[in-house]
Design an enzyme around this catalytic site. Sequence first.
Site, PDB file in Angstrom:
ATOM      1  N   CYS A  54       0.737  -1.195  -0.109  1.00  0.00           N
ATOM      2  CA  CYS A  54       0.133   0.041  -0.013  1.00  0.00           C
ATOM      3  C   CYS A  54       0.855   1.355  -0.038  1.00  0.00           C
ATOM      4  O   CYS A  54       2.056   1.470   0.754  1.00  0.00           O
ATOM      5  CB  CYS A  54      -1.142   0.082   1.289  1.00  0.00           C
ATOM      6  SG  CYS A  54      -1.925   1.298   1.227  1.00  0.00           S
ATOM      7  N   CYS A  58       0.573   4.583   7.080  1.00  0.00           N
ATOM      8  CA  CYS A  58      -0.179   4.214   8.406  1.00  0.00           C
ATOM      9  C   CYS A  58       0.753   3.700   9.256  1.00  0.00           C
ATOM     10  O   CYS A  58       1.170   2.461   8.906  1.00  0.00           O
ATOM     11  CB  CYS A  58      -1.340   3.727   8.164  1.00  0.00           C
ATOM     12  SG  CYS A  58      -2.468   4.467   6.943  1.00  0.00           S
ATOM     13  N   CYS A  61       0.420  -0.128  10.265  1.00  0.00           N
ATOM     14  CA  CYS A  61      -0.285  -1.340   9.289  1.00  0.00           C
ATOM     15  C   CYS A  61       1.124  -1.883   8.806  1.00  0.00           C
ATOM     16  O   CYS A  61       2.046  -1.516   8.263  1.00  0.00           O
ATOM     17  CB  CYS A  61      -0.910  -0.499   8.090  1.00  0.00           C
ATOM     18  SG  CYS A  61      -1.737  -1.625   7.232  1.00  0.00           S
ATOM     19  N   CYS A  98     -17.156  -8.461   4.782  1.00  0.00           N
ATOM     20  CA  CYS A  98     -16.585  -7.204   4.591  1.00  0.00           C
ATOM     21  C   CYS A  98     -14.972  -7.537   3.908  1.00  0.00           C
ATOM     22  O   CYS A  98     -14.076  -8.187   4.111  1.00  0.00           O
ATOM     23  CB  CYS A  98     -16.037  -6.425   5.774  1.00  0.00           C
ATOM     24  SG  CYS A  98     -17.350  -6.440   7.126  1.00  0.00           S
ATOM     25  N   CYS A 129     -19.974  -5.284   2.895  1.00  0.00           N
ATOM     26  CA  CYS A 129     -18.963  -3.893   3.280  1.00  0.00           C
ATOM     27  C   CYS A 129     -17.800  -4.026   2.421  1.00  0.00           C
ATOM     28  O   CYS A 129     -16.970  -5.274   2.256  1.00  0.00           O
ATOM     29  CB  CYS A 129     -18.841  -4.229   4.664  1.00  0.00           C
ATOM     30  SG  CYS A 129     -18.059  -2.871   5.695  1.00  0.00           S
ATOM     31  N   CYS A 189     -19.512   2.801   8.118  1.00  0.00           N
ATOM     32  CA  CYS A 189     -18.742   2.243   9.121  1.00  0.00           C
ATOM     33  C   CYS A 189     -17.371   2.922   9.520  1.00  0.00           C
ATOM     34  O   CYS A 189     -16.492   3.044   8.558  1.00  0.00           O
ATOM     35  CB  CYS A 189     -18.408   0.567   8.615  1.00  0.00           C
ATOM     36  SG  CYS A 189     -17.326  -0.214   9.851  1.00  0.00           S
ATOM     37  N   ARG A 261     -18.376  -2.228  17.296  1.00  0.00           N
ATOM     38  CA  ARG A 261     -17.851  -3.419  17.166  1.00  0.00           C
ATOM     39  C   ARG A 261     -16.522  -3.582  17.896  1.00  0.00           C
ATOM     40  O   ARG A 261     -15.516  -2.637  17.598  1.00  0.00           O
ATOM     41  CB  ARG A 261     -17.352  -3.684  15.692  1.00  0.00           C
ATOM     42  CG  ARG A 261     -16.939  -5.046  15.194  1.00  0.00           C
ATOM     43  CD  ARG A 261     -16.860  -5.342  13.843  1.00  0.00           C
ATOM     44  NE  ARG A 261     -17.970  -5.257  13.201  1.00  0.00           N
ATOM     45  CZ  ARG A 261     -18.489  -4.095  12.203  1.00  0.00           C
ATOM     46  NH1 ARG A 261     -17.297  -3.413  11.703  1.00  0.00           N
ATOM     47  NH2 ARG A 261     -19.507  -4.139  11.606  1.00  0.00           N
TER      48      ARG A 261
HETATM   49  N1  SAM Z   1      -6.778   0.442   3.058  1.00  0.00           N
HETATM   50  C1  SAM Z   1      -8.136   0.718   3.649  1.00  0.00           C
HETATM   51  C2  SAM Z   1      -8.097   1.866   4.582  1.00  0.00           C
HETATM   52  O1  SAM Z   1      -6.956   2.153   5.308  1.00  0.00           O
HETATM   53  O2  SAM Z   1      -9.296   2.409   4.563  1.00  0.00           O
HETATM   54  C3  SAM Z   1      -8.795  -0.431   4.065  1.00  0.00           C
HETATM   55  C4  SAM Z   1      -7.887  -1.358   4.994  1.00  0.00           C
HETATM   56  S1  SAM Z   1      -7.445  -0.790   6.771  1.00  0.00           S
HETATM   57  C5  SAM Z   1      -6.357  -2.106   6.988  1.00  0.00           C
HETATM   58  C6  SAM Z   1      -8.731  -0.867   7.728  1.00  0.00           C
HETATM   59  C7  SAM Z   1      -8.387  -0.453   9.262  1.00  0.00           C
HETATM   60  O3  SAM Z   1      -8.014  -1.464   9.883  1.00  0.00           O
HETATM   61  C8  SAM Z   1      -7.641   0.780   9.414  1.00  0.00           C
HETATM   62  O4  SAM Z   1      -8.051   2.026   9.229  1.00  0.00           O
HETATM   63  C9  SAM Z   1      -7.225   0.427  10.936  1.00  0.00           C
HETATM   64  O5  SAM Z   1      -8.087   1.276  11.906  1.00  0.00           O
HETATM   65  C10 SAM Z   1      -7.320  -0.957  11.043  1.00  0.00           C
HETATM   66  N2  SAM Z   1      -6.097  -1.600  11.416  1.00  0.00           N
HETATM   67  C11 SAM Z   1      -5.047  -1.675  10.466  1.00  0.00           C
HETATM   68  N3  SAM Z   1      -4.166  -2.340  11.035  1.00  0.00           N
HETATM   69  C12 SAM Z   1      -4.495  -2.450  12.462  1.00  0.00           C
HETATM   70  C13 SAM Z   1      -3.537  -2.874  13.518  1.00  0.00           C
HETATM   71  N4  SAM Z   1      -2.296  -3.415  13.312  1.00  0.00           N
HETATM   72  N5  SAM Z   1      -4.148  -2.954  14.854  1.00  0.00           N
HETATM   73  C14 SAM Z   1      -5.318  -2.629  15.020  1.00  0.00           C
HETATM   74  N6  SAM Z   1      -6.469  -2.109  13.879  1.00  0.00           N
HETATM   75  C15 SAM Z   1      -5.704  -1.915  12.565  1.00  0.00           C
HETATM   76 FE1  SF4 Z   2      -2.865   1.185   3.499  1.00  0.00          FE
HETATM   77 FE2  SF4 Z   2      -2.794  -0.112   5.840  1.00  0.00          FE
HETATM   78 FE3  SF4 Z   2      -3.393   2.426   5.453  1.00  0.00          FE
HETATM   79 FE4  SF4 Z   2      -5.214   0.837   4.806  1.00  0.00          FE
HETATM   80  S1  SF4 Z   2      -4.387   0.933   6.700  1.00  0.00           S
HETATM   81  S2  SF4 Z   2      -4.350   2.819   3.660  1.00  0.00           S
HETATM   82  S3  SF4 Z   2      -3.940  -0.771   3.994  1.00  0.00           S
HETATM   83  S4  SF4 Z   2      -1.370   1.439   5.087  1.00  0.00           S
END
Ligand code: SAM
Ligand code: SF4
Length: 343
Positions: A54, A58, A61, A98, A129, A189, A261
Amino acid sequence: MTNQATGWTRDAAQALYDLPFMDLLFKAQTVHRENFDPNKVQMSKLLSIKTGGCAEDCAYCSQSARNGSKLSASKLVEVERVLTEARKAKDAGATRYCMGAAWREPKERDMDQLIAMVEGVKALGMESCMTLGMLDDNQVFRLRDAGLDYYNHNIDTSERYYPEVITTRTFADRIDTLNRVREAGIKVCSGGILGMGEEKQDRIDMLVSLANLDEAPDSVPINMLMPQADTPLADAAPVDPIDFVRIIAVARILMPTSHVRLSAGRTDMSDETQALCFFAGANSIFVGDTLLTADNPEEDNDMALFAKLGIKPMTAEDHCDHRSAPQIQPPNLKPFAKVEAAE
Ligand code: SAM
Ligand code: SF4
Ligand code: DTB
């Protein structure tokens, strides 16, 4: 019926958060019973339809290419595989499917495949979703016309703390996508993560921002950070479980008709912590042993916990009816002080 914006202030939300724990939980459970059957929990199943690589940064992530993570980037999964997995999830009792992609936003070339996924999941009689990153108007309309029920897009934390976690898109970008989704008639959501080094105030501000959207989200995922190797938050300190339960309770009170949730992080929670979260008003979980890339409790463990607590999975019909749920009162709802006075 919509979730009207509430006008909650930070001070009012903080006063709730700071209540004695028993008073906060009593209030949250009372609000919960006014709006939902307290013994039913909705079950959603996640599938990563495009993993890793990606472009966003973040800090939490495992899928960000910028985090130096070892997770290799996959292609968008074939529609048939998605539907095979969705059928299995339905058989295991999930009512919502989802689909998540590690994208900043979907590309035009992927839209037909995404639409076929939504249509296929709907044809199975499940709610659909997706969480695909930012969406423009045209993408929102196409997904809505395909029958997409929910779009997940988390604000993740407070507006103040957000730049500490993500720099490649802004808090305002996230709100824009949420508004676009809601205005098109797709249910929203949106929630966030606890445990990224934020202050208590940031957690409360995040809930106030969610409650004060033009309409509160229909679904509010509260994630406990699952620290991922090679990310900047790999060594983040764990969240105190009582602080976590307090946030669930405040979310329930600020957004009385939303599904709250209990999302990522349940593998590190005891049965007792999860039970307190349900008592505080959480009424949805992700089921199945994998979230997107990270672990989730085994189905057998969740069903054993539900059995111990007398919780039943919410059916698709319950889900539609939740706002007219019977207002079930527990025995002895009188505050403790009054019970004492009567003796
Ligand atoms: N890429 C898209 C986005 O970020 O909108 C969708 C997938 S993203 C993985 C969805 C959500 O998962 C993130 O916004 C975050 O809140 C949660 N998430 C991701 N990694 C996580 C982690 N290591 N621990 C807890 N929540 C996590
Ligand atoms: Fe990309 Fe992870 Fe951020 Fe979603 S949460 S935008 S998958 S880096
Ligand atoms: C949400 O708030 N949590 C889910 C879902 N929305 C998409 C994702 C949790 C991801 C946990 C880390 C992983 O599986 O990679």
